[in-house]
Scaffold this active site. Structure first.
Site, mmCIF file in Angstrom:
data_model
loop_
_atom_site.group_PDB
_atom_site.id
_atom_site.type_symbol
_atom_site.label_atom_id
_atom_site.label_comp_id
_atom_site.label_asym_id
_atom_site.label_seq_id
_atom_site.Cartn_x
_atom_site.Cartn_y
_atom_site.Cartn_z
ATOM 1 N N LYS A 90 0.822 -1.206 0.000
ATOM 2 C CA LYS A 90 0.000 0.000 0.000
ATOM 3 C C LYS A 90 0.862 1.265 0.000
ATOM 4 C CE LYS A 90 -4.283 -1.687 2.179
ATOM 5 N NZ LYS A 90 -4.537 -2.702 1.263
ATOM 6 N N SER A 91 2.182 1.084 -0.032
ATOM 7 C CA SER A 91 3.057 2.256 -0.014
ATOM 8 C C SER A 91 2.835 3.195 -1.208
ATOM 9 C CB SER A 91 4.525 1.835 0.076
ATOM 10 O OG SER A 91 4.786 1.320 1.364
ATOM 11 N N LYS A 147 15.418 -6.231 3.127
ATOM 12 C CA LYS A 147 15.955 -5.173 3.995
ATOM 13 C C LYS A 147 17.414 -5.392 4.395
ATOM 14 C CE LYS A 147 11.451 -3.818 5.812
ATOM 15 N NZ LYS A 147 10.592 -3.563 6.976
ATOM 16 N N ASN A 161 15.043 0.212 5.343
ATOM 17 C CA ASN A 161 13.816 0.226 4.539
ATOM 18 C C ASN A 161 13.747 1.441 3.616
ATOM 19 O OD1 ASN A 161 13.308 2.208 6.490
ATOM 20 N ND2 ASN A 161 11.103 1.898 6.322
ATOM 21 N N ASP A 212 11.518 2.333 10.044
ATOM 22 C CA ASP A 212 10.598 1.477 10.814
ATOM 23 C C ASP A 212 10.772 1.733 12.311
ATOM 24 O OD1 ASP A 212 9.440 0.052 8.661
ATOM 25 O OD2 ASP A 212 11.106 -1.378 8.632
ATOM 26 N N GLY A 217 12.321 -11.411 14.519
ATOM 27 C CA GLY A 217 12.676 -11.221 13.108
ATOM 28 C C GLY A 217 13.170 -9.813 12.839
HETATM 29 P P1 NDP Z 1 10.339 -12.236 10.013
HETATM 30 O O1 NDP Z 1 10.010 -13.319 9.073
HETATM 31 O O2 NDP Z 1 11.687 -11.584 9.943
HETATM 32 O O3 NDP Z 1 10.141 -12.744 11.536
HETATM 33 C C1 NDP Z 1 9.045 -13.477 11.896
HETATM 34 C C2 NDP Z 1 9.065 -13.749 13.406
HETATM 35 O O4 NDP Z 1 7.783 -14.273 13.751
HETATM 36 C C3 NDP Z 1 10.081 -14.778 13.841
HETATM 37 O O5 NDP Z 1 10.599 -14.406 15.092
HETATM 38 C C4 NDP Z 1 9.252 -16.080 13.957
HETATM 39 O O6 NDP Z 1 9.722 -16.986 14.938
HETATM 40 C C5 NDP Z 1 7.925 -15.528 14.405
HETATM 41 N N1 NDP Z 1 6.760 -16.330 14.005
HETATM 42 C C6 NDP Z 1 6.277 -16.547 12.758
HETATM 43 N N2 NDP Z 1 5.160 -17.285 12.792
HETATM 44 C C7 NDP Z 1 4.920 -17.555 14.096
HETATM 45 C C8 NDP Z 1 3.906 -18.281 14.794
HETATM 46 N N3 NDP Z 1 2.904 -18.903 14.134
HETATM 47 N N4 NDP Z 1 3.961 -18.344 16.136
HETATM 48 C C9 NDP Z 1 4.962 -17.722 16.789
HETATM 49 N N5 NDP Z 1 5.950 -17.020 16.213
HETATM 50 C C10 NDP Z 1 5.927 -16.947 14.873
HETATM 51 O O7 NDP Z 1 9.180 -11.144 9.819
HETATM 52 P P2 NDP Z 1 9.248 -9.563 9.992
HETATM 53 O O8 NDP Z 1 9.892 -9.243 11.279
HETATM 54 O O9 NDP Z 1 9.789 -8.945 8.764
HETATM 55 O O10 NDP Z 1 7.688 -9.141 10.027
HETATM 56 C C11 NDP Z 1 6.864 -9.549 11.083
HETATM 57 C C12 NDP Z 1 5.447 -8.958 10.942
HETATM 58 O O11 NDP Z 1 5.463 -7.544 11.071
HETATM 59 C C13 NDP Z 1 4.753 -9.263 9.623
HETATM 60 O O12 NDP Z 1 3.452 -9.708 9.909
HETATM 61 C C14 NDP Z 1 4.723 -7.930 8.900
HETATM 62 O O13 NDP Z 1 3.592 -7.832 8.081
HETATM 63 C C15 NDP Z 1 4.679 -6.948 10.054
HETATM 64 N N6 NDP Z 1 5.268 -5.628 9.731
HETATM 65 C C16 NDP Z 1 4.517 -4.484 9.893
HETATM 66 C C17 NDP Z 1 5.062 -3.233 9.649
HETATM 67 C C18 NDP Z 1 4.226 -2.010 9.812
HETATM 68 O O14 NDP Z 1 4.680 -0.936 9.407
HETATM 69 N N7 NDP Z 1 3.051 -2.094 10.372
HETATM 70 C C19 NDP Z 1 6.473 -3.075 9.210
HETATM 71 C C20 NDP Z 1 7.169 -4.320 9.072
HETATM 72 C C21 NDP Z 1 6.577 -5.530 9.336
HETATM 73 P P3 NDP Z 1 10.910 -18.056 14.631
HETATM 74 O O15 NDP Z 1 12.204 -17.330 14.807
HETATM 75 O O16 NDP Z 1 10.720 -19.111 15.671
HETATM 76 O O17 NDP Z 1 10.701 -18.559 13.237
#
Ligand code: NDP
Length: 265
Positions: free
Chosen positions: A17-18, A65, A86, A101, A124
């Site tokens: 949506k950016s 990123k 970003n 961010d 993450g």
């Molecule tokens: P990453 O893939 O880098 O990290 C995902 C993290 O979530 C990991 O720590 C992973 O754990 C954990 N995880 C994934 N699925 C599950 C689950 N079912 N139960 C528990 N833990 C889980 O993702 P990002 O950090 O890049 O993004 C994370 C979220 O943030 C996304 O949903 C994204 O849409 C949102 N976001 C929103 C932004 C905004 O501006 N509003 C900006 C950036 C991101 P493990 O290490 O164990 O795999």
């Protein structure tokens, strides 16, 4: 014609949506520019593609990123510690990189009032930005993640970081979900038995996912937390990038135009 070109790099990028948000801001200040989607397969080519496409600025989203961080000519601000960026700016042919961010998240939680102790679920890329932004503000932050693998990054920055197996809870005033659990499914980011007592004592809950009440936010609301989704975080990271793109200070009219753009209004 010499329109200023901007883009968002991602894979996938279709859902982003950016463009609608940034183009609404550009229009609001009559900036001669166009912001478009750019699907990128190979993150290692990001700098080359950015320069060849003649972009004045760009945003970078999943999964590029970290590549964008490594390929930049210069990284400024908190992004140096986060090791992920970003935002790219073309400064006289040099690629300057930022992470908006992190400050975007801080602006998004200002509406909660004073926050002193945060539990951050997930480890993450987004969690890195949030944890370091909180730490820089002097706000205590503890990371809790499903698995062990990603915790070293936080530990080396002196941030408490646990996996589900070794977690020792304290009292937190804000709980943040930075996992993607709840985005396309109905999962909580960690066991209800761990989460619910924490939410009962907390005042605020924030989910980085936007435009939906995730199971995490629903549980927080049931336990009387004030809740907020990720829309403001997206908006503020975009606003801060917009200021870098246009070299202007965005006022409230720009913020509201971008919010409407984001919502498709
Ligand atoms: P990453 O893939 O880098 O990290 C995902 C993290 O979530 C990991 O720590 C992973 O754990 C954990 N995880 C994934 N699925 C599950 C689950 N079912 N139960 C528990 N833990 C889980 O993702 P990002 O950090 O890049 O993004 C994370 C979220 O943030 C996304 O949903 C994204 O849409 C949102 N976001 C929103 C932004 C905004 O501006 N509003 C900006 C950036 C991101 P493990 O290490 O164990 O795999």
């Amino acid at each position: 014609e010499n329109k200023n070109l901007f883009a968002i790099f991602g894979n996938p990028v279709e859902h982003s949506k950016s463009p609608q948000m940034q183009n609404a801001g550009l229009k609001e200040i009559n900036f001669n520019g166009l912001y478009q989607k750019h699907h990128l397969e190979d993150g290692n080519k990001i700098k080359e593609v950015f320069l060849q496409s003649n972009y004045k600025g760009a945003n970078i989203t999943v999964p590029h990123k970290e590549f964008a961080y490594r390929n930049a000519d210069e990284v400024r601000g908190i992004a140096q510690k986060i090791e992920a960026v970003n935002t790219y700016i073309n400064e006289n042919g040099k690629v300057i990189a930022y992470n908006t961010d992190a400050p975007g998240f801080i602006k998004a939680i200002e509406s909660f009032g004073t926050v002193k102790n945060v539990l951050l679920l997930g480890a993450g890329g987004t969690a890195k930005a949030i944890a370091l932004a909180l730490q820089e503000k002097g706000i205590k932050v503890t990371v809790l993640n499903r698995s062990e693998g990603k915790l070293d990054f936080f530990k080396k920055e002196n941030i408490l970081a646990y996996s589900w197996d070794d977690f020792q809870a304290e009292d937190y005033d804000l709980v943040v979900n930075s996992t993607s659990a709840g985005l396309k499914d109905e999962y909580l980011p960690c066991d209800r038995e761990i989460l619910e007592p924490i939410l009962k004592k907390a005042s605020y809950a924030f989910d980085c996912v936007y435009g939906k009440i995730t199971p995490f936010l629903a549980l927080a609301r049931e336990n009387n937390c004030e809740i907020k989704d990720g829309e403001d975080m997206l908006l503020f990271q975009g606003l801060l990038a917009f200021e870098l793109f246009t070299n202007t200070k965005a006022d409230n009219s720009v913020l509201e135009a971008m919010r409407k753009g984001l919502r498709g209004e």
